[in-house]
Design a protein around this motif. Structure first.
Motif, PDB file in Angstrom:
ATOM      1  N   GLU A  94       0.810  -1.221   0.000  1.00  0.00           N
ATOM      2  CA  GLU A  94       0.000   0.000   0.000  1.00  0.00           C
ATOM      3  C   GLU A  94       0.844   1.271   0.000  1.00  0.00           C
ATOM      4  O   GLU A  94       0.304   2.373  -0.009  1.00  0.00           O
ATOM      5  CB  GLU A  94      -0.944   0.007   1.206  1.00  0.00           C
ATOM      6  CG  GLU A  94      -2.015  -1.071   1.143  1.00  0.00           C
ATOM      7  CD  GLU A  94      -3.035  -0.941   2.253  1.00  0.00           C
ATOM      8  OE1 GLU A  94      -2.886  -0.055   3.110  1.00  0.00           O
ATOM      9  OE2 GLU A  94      -3.994  -1.733   2.267  1.00  0.00           O
ATOM     10  N   PRO A  99       0.131   3.036  -5.694  1.00  0.00           N
ATOM     11  CA  PRO A  99       0.519   2.098  -4.641  1.00  0.00           C
ATOM     12  C   PRO A  99       1.395   0.982  -5.207  1.00  0.00           C
ATOM     13  O   PRO A  99       1.200   0.560  -6.359  1.00  0.00           O
ATOM     14  CB  PRO A  99      -0.823   1.552  -4.142  1.00  0.00           C
ATOM     15  CG  PRO A  99      -1.842   2.559  -4.573  1.00  0.00           C
ATOM     16  CD  PRO A  99      -1.321   3.113  -5.868  1.00  0.00           C
ATOM     17  N   GLU A 151      -0.457  -1.966  -6.655  1.00  0.00           N
ATOM     18  CA  GLU A 151      -1.102  -1.693  -7.940  1.00  0.00           C
ATOM     19  C   GLU A 151      -0.082  -1.668  -9.070  1.00  0.00           C
ATOM     20  O   GLU A 151      -0.370  -2.112 -10.193  1.00  0.00           O
ATOM     21  CB  GLU A 151      -1.857  -0.366  -7.885  1.00  0.00           C
ATOM     22  CG  GLU A 151      -2.616  -0.050  -9.172  1.00  0.00           C
ATOM     23  CD  GLU A 151      -3.370   1.257  -9.119  1.00  0.00           C
ATOM     24  OE1 GLU A 151      -3.703   1.787 -10.202  1.00  0.00           O
ATOM     25  OE2 GLU A 151      -3.618   1.763  -7.998  1.00  0.00           O
ATOM     26  N   ARG A 157      -1.174  -3.290   5.356  1.00  0.00           N
ATOM     27  CA  ARG A 157      -2.486  -2.647   5.249  1.00  0.00           C
ATOM     28  C   ARG A 157      -2.512  -1.387   6.101  1.00  0.00           C
ATOM     29  O   ARG A 157      -2.363  -1.450   7.325  1.00  0.00           O
ATOM     30  CB  ARG A 157      -3.606  -3.595   5.705  1.00  0.00           C
ATOM     31  CG  ARG A 157      -3.806  -4.803   4.830  1.00  0.00           C
ATOM     32  CD  ARG A 157      -4.928  -5.680   5.367  1.00  0.00           C
ATOM     33  NE  ARG A 157      -6.231  -5.004   5.331  1.00  0.00           N
ATOM     34  CZ  ARG A 157      -6.866  -4.529   6.393  1.00  0.00           C
ATOM     35  NH1 ARG A 157      -6.331  -4.589   7.602  1.00  0.00           N
ATOM     36  NH2 ARG A 157      -8.040  -3.940   6.259  1.00  0.00           N
ATOM     37  N   ARG A 158      -2.697  -0.269   5.453  1.00  0.00           N
ATOM     38  CA  ARG A 158      -2.722   0.998   6.189  1.00  0.00           C
ATOM     39  C   ARG A 158      -3.853   1.020   7.207  1.00  0.00           C
ATOM     40  O   ARG A 158      -3.731   1.614   8.285  1.00  0.00           O
ATOM     41  CB  ARG A 158      -2.861   2.162   5.199  1.00  0.00           C
ATOM     42  CG  ARG A 158      -2.555   3.512   5.820  1.00  0.00           C
ATOM     43  CD  ARG A 158      -2.536   4.604   4.786  1.00  0.00           C
ATOM     44  NE  ARG A 158      -3.854   4.925   4.287  1.00  0.00           N
ATOM     45  CZ  ARG A 158      -4.226   6.134   3.883  1.00  0.00           C
ATOM     46  NH1 ARG A 158      -3.367   7.134   3.920  1.00  0.00           N
ATOM     47  NH2 ARG A 158      -5.432   6.361   3.432  1.00  0.00           N
TER      48      ARG A 158
END
Length: 341
Positions: free
Chosen positions: A51, A64, A67, A148-149
């Motif tokens: 992320e 990100p 991505e 994971r933020r």
């Protein structure tokens, strides 16, 4: 199940540079088999910071890391690469004009050329020497990367380090965390100047608390759940900071593993290459991305992309000996068709 695969190019490492090498090879009608120690493609982008926003990919002001890997996989997909994941390359030997790789899963990969895109080898975090650290790691209170933020929404987070990862996550997590405290031993940073400037502006607005010059000194809690992080100056002055999580960004410890025994021209934990071809001292073996070194080398993902293109074009002559390669732009040639087996 162990496999025997004959391919044009074996790509060692499924990070950004390795994935783009698949595309570049595909555009030149070369088939690739990709081998990686991790169970998923993406390298550090997937394993350490999916992320994390990346700001220096051309045409993407912000993307990100996860991505970016998705886009690279999509770009390589038309060329149907074979992925051998969850195993590492243990051996590399020459058999006539071919290079034969053996993996930890017993696979044999016979290739005409090899592109080594293994980052800097196997990696693990540099861990701070704090009492009781293992228990807090097991409880998830102490971490070395952010998957994971959302895990940090409403939490009190202490971030330690002075590089890009520390600064970038301080800027990102201040948007979701209840409090972000940034710890560094001096007021100078190794991060991108623009990011440092943004962090300093955020600190001036009270969005980030700066604990400088301090170092990590201890952890307080029940052994798994964290309540405070103890900080100390070089003079021994201590203070406790309330915290639910400690993120320690002190870099990664790299280890080349079996690669170090292949007879490559090594400079510490990097492989020396000829920039014009990205070829190592072993004919047919090219190195790209963070593992490669040469005068003027920049450790940037975009540099790895360029190196992938250079290596693919250099490998073409070994895969198709005697066949002339006429350079064409992708806008004029389109996506090359994959030859039938």
């Amino acid at each position: 199940m162990a496999a025997r695969i004959e391919t044009d190019v074996a790509v060692i490492g499924a990070g950004p540079a390795g994935l783009f090498a698949v595309f570049e090879c595909g555009m030149l009608k070369m088939r690739c088999t990709v081998i990686d120690t991790l169970d998923a493609i993406g390298g550090q982008c997937t394993a350490l910071y999916p992320e994390k926003p990346i700001f220096d990919i051309p045409a993407f002001p912000r993307i990100p890391a996860g991505e970016l890997i998705d886009r690279l996989e999509e770009q390589a997909r038309p060329f149907t690469p074979t992925y051998l994941l969850g195993r590492r390359v243990e051996s590399l030997v020459r058999d006539g004009e071919n290079l034969v790789l053996g993996t930890s899963a017993g696979d044999t990969v016979v290739a005409k050329a090899v592109i080594l895109a293994a980052g800097a080898g196997a990696f693990g975090p540099n861990r701070p020497p704090l009492a009781g650290l293992e228990g807090y790691e097991a409880g998830g209170a102490v971490r070395y990367f952010v998957a994971r933020r959302e895990d940090f929404r409403g939490k009190r987070v202490v971030i330690a380090g002075g590089g890009d990862s520390a600064v970038d996550w301080a800027l990102s997590l201040k948007q979701v965390a209840a409090k972000v405290t940034f710890v560094h031993r001096r007021p100078k940073f190794r991060a991108a100047p623009e990011s440092v400037s943004q962090m300093e502006d955020a600190a001036a607005r009270g969005e980030i608390e700066m604990a400088i010059p301090y170092q990590l000194h201890g952890l307080k809690g029940d052994g798994r759940t964290l309540t405070h992080v103890t900080l100390a100056t070089l003079k021994g002055e201590e203070r406790d900071v309330e915290a639910d999580h400690l993120l320690a960004f002190f870099g990664l410890a790299m280890e080349l593993g079996p690669i170090a025994e292949w007879g490559l021209g090594l400079e510490k934990t990097h492989v020396a290459v000829t920039p014009a071809t990205m070829e190592t001292n072993i004919p047919g073996v090219h190195a790209i991305g963070d593992i490669a070194t040469y005068p003027g080398k920049l450790k940037l993902i975009l540099q790895g992309f360029a190196e992938a293109a250079v290596a693919a074009h250099a490998a073409h002559g070994r895969v198709f000996p005697g066949e002339a390669l006429h350079f064409e732009y992708s806008t004029s040639k389109g996506v090359a068709a994959v030859p039938a087996e």
